[in-house]
Design an enzyme around this catalytic site. Structure first.
Site, PDB file in Angstrom:
ATOM      1  N   ASP A 225     -14.663 -16.526   5.894  1.00 33.21           N
ATOM      2  CA  ASP A 225     -13.252 -16.199   5.720  1.00 33.21           C
ATOM      3  C   ASP A 225     -12.651 -16.068   7.124  1.00 33.21           C
ATOM      4  OD1 ASP A 225     -10.804 -15.010   5.427  1.00 33.21           O
ATOM      5  OD2 ASP A 225     -11.437 -13.551   3.928  1.00 33.21           O
TER       6      ASP A 225
ATOM      7  N   LYS B   5      -2.928 -16.851   7.232  1.00 31.68           N
ATOM      8  CA  LYS B   5      -2.243 -16.055   8.248  1.00 31.68           C
ATOM      9  C   LYS B   5      -1.570 -16.896   9.344  1.00 31.68           C
ATOM     10  CE  LYS B   5      -3.766 -11.418   7.483  1.00 31.68           C
ATOM     11  NZ  LYS B   5      -4.959 -11.082   6.698  1.00 31.68           N
TER      12      LYS B   5
ATOM     13  N   TYR C 119       0.824  -1.210   0.000  1.00 35.32           N
ATOM     14  CA  TYR C 119       0.000   0.000   0.000  1.00 35.32           C
ATOM     15  C   TYR C 119       0.859   1.261   0.000  1.00 35.32           C
ATOM     16  CZ  TYR C 119      -3.430  -3.495   1.237  1.00 35.32           C
ATOM     17  OH  TYR C 119      -4.213  -4.609   1.226  1.00 35.32           O
TER      18      TYR C 119
ATOM     19  N   TYR D 110     -12.947  -7.267   4.594  1.00 34.14           N
ATOM     20  CA  TYR D 110     -11.671  -7.328   3.842  1.00 34.14           C
ATOM     21  C   TYR D 110     -11.394  -8.789   3.524  1.00 34.14           C
ATOM     22  CZ  TYR D 110      -6.839  -7.259   2.460  1.00 34.14           C
ATOM     23  OH  TYR D 110      -5.681  -7.437   1.744  1.00 34.14           O
TER      24      TYR D 110
HETATM   25  C1  LIG Z   1      -5.243 -11.020   5.278  1.00 31.99           C
HETATM   26  C2  LIG Z   1      -6.583 -11.476   4.871  1.00 31.99           C
HETATM   27  C3  LIG Z   1      -6.826 -12.004   3.586  1.00 31.99           C
HETATM   28  C4  LIG Z   1      -5.758 -12.086   2.522  1.00 31.99           C
HETATM   29  O1  LIG Z   1      -4.712 -12.915   2.871  1.00 31.99           O
HETATM   30  P1  LIG Z   1      -3.279 -12.750   2.145  1.00 31.99           P
HETATM   31  O2  LIG Z   1      -2.481 -13.889   2.657  1.00 31.99           O
HETATM   32  O3  LIG Z   1      -2.766 -11.404   2.574  1.00 31.99           O
HETATM   33  O4  LIG Z   1      -3.534 -12.811   0.685  1.00 31.99           O
HETATM   34  C5  LIG Z   1      -8.102 -12.457   3.305  1.00 31.99           C
HETATM   35  N1  LIG Z   1      -9.083 -12.406   4.228  1.00 31.99           N
HETATM   36  C6  LIG Z   1      -8.890 -11.919   5.456  1.00 31.99           C
HETATM   37  C7  LIG Z   1     -10.011 -11.918   6.444  1.00 31.99           C
HETATM   38  C8  LIG Z   1      -7.637 -11.431   5.823  1.00 31.99           C
HETATM   39  O5  LIG Z   1      -7.445 -10.904   7.054  1.00 31.99           O
END
Ligand SMILES: *Cc1c(COP(=O)(O)O)cnc(C)c1O
Length: 440
Positions: A248, A277, A19, A147
């Site tokens: 997610d 993550k 960013y 997000y």
């Molecule tokens: C960080 C994140 C993503 C994307 O993961 P990357 O490994 O950065 O591509 C997708 N969804 C959520 C909820 C996230 O916090």
């Protein structure tokens, strides 16, 4: 010119940061090494990490069990292709994820980042309906404030206003957005909002492949918490309307909110779930999309009965081995040759962190410039009534010996679970300093 200055000059000229503009406008800190919860900088300073390297390093850095797993796997192979080949680290990890995940998720697609896991999840859902002869079901519904990553399909379900993706209007697929879920983990379900959510799903059912949300905590879209009851509302509405449900859990997974997966707060199972993550304890990039037997079977009955997706580094053995070790440490399964990292269990540590953040951030509430203070599990958030002065806030935290990375109007922390009480107090003091510097 010192070696560090040379490095920073090359960094500015050559390296694109997240960013950020190119060339960069603000020099990053140079990290030489990290251990436990501390980042050691090139200038000799040590900062307590309040960010877990973006939710990932839940056990801190250079953890002996994770280091040993990486070394051990390096001695066998760091990578082999996954087409036509398989290996124990990937099989064991997939089996374990299925065992730990909410009831009903049976299969795992291992990929290399969170955004890609979201792409795979969406592809699974669209292909499921296509395979069942319902190829009009191609759109997604989500609520605002989310997000889901930076690839184009993931961007299309990020918050359309607050995110950095607004400039892509006209390029991104147009998805269906519900309003922000009402705030508050224990706020109860607002029936009017729940009714609007149900109605929106009903209205668009013919064109919706799936509803996709971050359960309980919306992370990079604004660090908001909502009542887990909304997950049950979504589950019921999706079931009655013939729409798939995707959670997610890339940010929330592996204990961060106080439940192993945030879906556990509601006792709800999605049809597809993304993790990433913290999956490898922050060591290597790895993510997964898990799905039900029904989703897999639906795809399998289609004209093209395969999931056409296969990243080069799919199922990377090194990452899978470290992920297995990270789960050992989290769940206390890896303590055969030493004391477990969490003798009282990870839940007790997350509760301890929740109590420390609640106490340490309470003095900030009501201060000038502060709009809200909220804590859930090992997540502490201070929301200002204005944009954070990122430079001033970061510098003030660093001067207090703490690494923080605020964004928008938010100064926040999600520390490693191994952070001790004195270091948690320091993190809270760092947040207070960052807030004071920003409100000035
Ligand atoms: C960080 C994140 C993503 C994307 O993961 P990357 O490994 O950065 O591509 C997708 N969804 C959520 C909820 C996230 O916090």
């Amino acid at each position: 010119m010192s070696a560090t200055d040379k490095l920073l000059e090359l960094d500015r000229q050559r390296v694109w940061h997240p960013y950020a503009p190119m060339p960069g406008t603000r020099a990053p800190l140079v990290v030489e090494s990290a251990s436990g919860v501390r980042l050691r900088l090139a200038d000799g300073r040590e900062l307590i990490d309040g960010m877990s390297s973006w939710w990932a390093a839940i056990h801190g850095y250079r953890h002996p069990v994770l280091d040993a797993a990486a070394r051990d796997q390096l001695g066998r192979m760091s990578h082999v292709m996954f087409g036509g080949l398989t290996h124990e680290p990937a099989v064991a990890l997939a089996d374990r994820l299925v065992t730990l995940a909410p009831e009903g998720l049976e299969h795992a697609f291992l990929c290399d980042s969170g955004s890609v896991a979201v792409e795979v999840a969406v592809k699974m859902c669209l292909q499921y309906w296509r395979s069942r002869g319902k190829s009009a079901k191609t759109r997604l519904l989500t609520w605002r404030g989310g997000y889901h990553g930076d690839t184009f399909m993931a961007m299309s379900v990020c918050d359309p206003d607050g995110g950095m993706h607004r400039m892509w209007e006209g390029v991104l697929p147009r998805q269906v957005f519900a309003g922000l879920p009402p705030a508050g983990f224990a706020a109860g379900v607002d029936e009017a909002y729940a009714a609007r959510l149900r109605r929106l799903i009903e209205e668009h059912a013919g064109e919706l492949a799936a509803v996709i949300v971050e359960p309980v905590v919306q992370g990079a879209g604004g660090m908001r918490f909502h009542d887990p009851g909304y997950l049950r509302v979504l589950r019921e509405a999706c079931d009655s309307c013939g729409v798939l449900l995707v959670f997610d859990e890339i940010a929330t997974g592996f204990g961060r909110t106080g439940a192993l997966f945030a879906a556990g707060h509601a006792g709800v199972s999605p049809d597809v779930m993304c993790v990433g993550k913290a999956l490898t304890g922050g060591y290597l990039t790895l993510a997964a999309a898990l799905c039900t037997a029904e989703v897999a079977a639906g795809i399998g009955r289609g004209e093209l009965p395969v999931l056409a997706h296969g990243p080069t580094f799919m199922g990377n053995p090194l990452a899978c081995a470290v992920a297995g070790a990270s789960l050992d440490v989290l769940l206390g399964d890896g303590a055969a040759d030493g004391a477990p990292t969490y003798p009282r269990g990870w839940r007790a540590e997350v509760r301890r962190i929740e109590a420390a953040l609640t106490a340490g951030l309470a003095p900030v509430a009501g201060q000038p410039g502060v709009a809200d203070v909220r804590v859930l599990g090992a997540i502490g958030v201070v929301q200002l009534d204005r944009e954070v002065d990122i430079a001033a806030a970061t510098d003030a935290a660093a001067a207090a010996g703490v690494w923080l990375r605020p964004f928008r109007d938010l100064v926040y922390t999600m520390p490693p679970y191994v952070t001790g009480d004195a270091d948690l107090a320091a993190v809270c003091a760092g947040i207070r300093a960052a807030v004071a510097a920003s409100a000035r």
